[in-house]
Structures are given as C-alpha cells and as structure tokens.
Design a protein around this motif. Sequence first.
Motif, short mmCIF file in Angstrom:
data_model
loop_
_atom_site.label_atom_id
_atom_site.label_comp_id
_atom_site.label_asym_id
_atom_site.label_seq_id
_atom_site.Cartn_x
_atom_site.Cartn_y
_atom_site.Cartn_z
N PHE A 112 -20.41 -1.22 0.17
CA PHE A 112 -21.47 -0.58 0.95
C PHE A 112 -22.28 -1.64 1.69
O PHE A 112 -22.12 -2.83 1.46
N ARG A 113 -23.19 -1.16 2.54
CA ARG A 113 -24.14 -2.03 3.23
C ARG A 113 -25.54 -1.69 2.73
O ARG A 113 -25.82 -0.54 2.39
N GLN A 114 -26.39 -2.68 2.74
CA GLN A 114 -27.77 -2.48 2.27
C GLN A 114 -28.65 -1.98 3.40
O GLN A 114 -28.70 -2.58 4.47
N GLY A 115 -29.33 -0.88 3.13
CA GLY A 115 -30.34 -0.37 4.05
C GLY A 115 -31.71 -0.70 3.49
O GLY A 115 -31.93 -1.80 3.00
N GLU A 116 -32.59 0.27 3.53
CA GLU A 116 -33.95 0.07 3.01
C GLU A 116 -34.02 0.63 1.58
O GLU A 116 -33.83 1.83 1.36
N THR A 169 -29.07 7.55 1.28
CA THR A 169 -27.86 6.89 1.75
C THR A 169 -27.19 7.72 2.85
O THR A 169 -27.05 8.94 2.73
N LEU A 170 -26.77 7.02 3.91
CA LEU A 170 -26.02 7.65 4.99
C LEU A 170 -24.70 6.91 5.11
O LEU A 170 -24.67 5.73 5.47
N GLY A 171 -23.62 7.60 4.78
CA GLY A 171 -22.31 6.97 4.83
C GLY A 171 -22.25 5.78 3.89
O GLY A 171 -22.45 5.92 2.69
N LYS A 172 -22.03 4.60 4.45
CA LYS A 172 -21.93 3.38 3.64
C LYS A 172 -23.22 2.57 3.64
O LYS A 172 -23.26 1.46 3.12
N GLY A 210 -22.31 6.14 -5.73
CA GLY A 210 -21.44 7.26 -6.08
C GLY A 210 -21.10 7.39 -7.55
O GLY A 210 -20.40 8.33 -7.94
N TYR A 211 -21.59 6.50 -8.40
CA TYR A 211 -21.31 6.60 -9.83
C TYR A 211 -22.19 7.68 -10.45
O TYR A 211 -23.36 7.82 -10.11
#
Length: 136
Positions: free
Chosen positions: A31-35, A68-71, A112-113
């Motif tokens: 994944f990528r890190q957002g806020e 979370t949006l997508g990845k 997703g866990y």
Amino acid sequence: MISFNYETEFELHNEDQLSVWITNAILNEGFRQGEINYIFCDDAYLLDLNIEFLDHDTLTDIISFDYTLGKLISGDIYISIERVKENANDFDVTFDNELKRVMIHGILHYCGYKDKSGSDQAEMRSKENYYISKLS
C-alpha cells in the motif's frame, strides 16, 4: 503523513522512528501511506467515541476510522493509554510492546486484515509480531 496527537498526559519520545516503522509496514503490505492520525487518549474519551459512533457501551483499547481509498492508507486511530497499560499487565508484556501492537493493529486493519475468526486472529497476531520484531 503520520501525525501523533495527545488528549491525555502521555507523549511518545520516538515519533520519527515510529513514523518510519509504520510507513515501512504499509509499503511492505503493498500500500501507499496517506494521512494517518494517531490520537492517544484515556478510557473516558474512547468510551464516548465508542458509544457515539459504534453504539458500543464498552471500554476498548483502540478505535480506528478507515478512510483508505484503493491502495492509499488513511485513517484516524484512537488509542486508550489506560487500556494499553491494563492489557500489558494482563498479558504480562511491557507497556511499550503492547503499545506497538495496538498501533500496528490499526494499520493492519486498514491493509485488509480481520480479527473476527480464530484463523483471522492468528494471522493478525502473526503480522503484529512480525512488525514489532522489525522495530525492536
């Protein structure tokens, strides 16, 4: 961006190290890190949130709101320092270890866990242990 906010008499002394650790876990999971906002609070603060937003009148150690949006992983993670202290005592682990477990637990949910079934709990615990070992 990862931010740490304090609604109780508690403060992390290694925010930069923890930010790198969390970011690396997110990247490792694909994944990528957002806020991501961590809010450290007491039991009363978290109980109010639990009642208001989840309709649960019980104490808990963590509540996470997943944006979370997508990845792109984003969300607010509320952690009761009182619960973490009590759980550390109950599970005979250090406060620091239990705090790391709860912090990464919220992130793993965003990835997703799940932890409702026995097999899901075992997988979650394995992932928590893996990431805790990466910080130690």
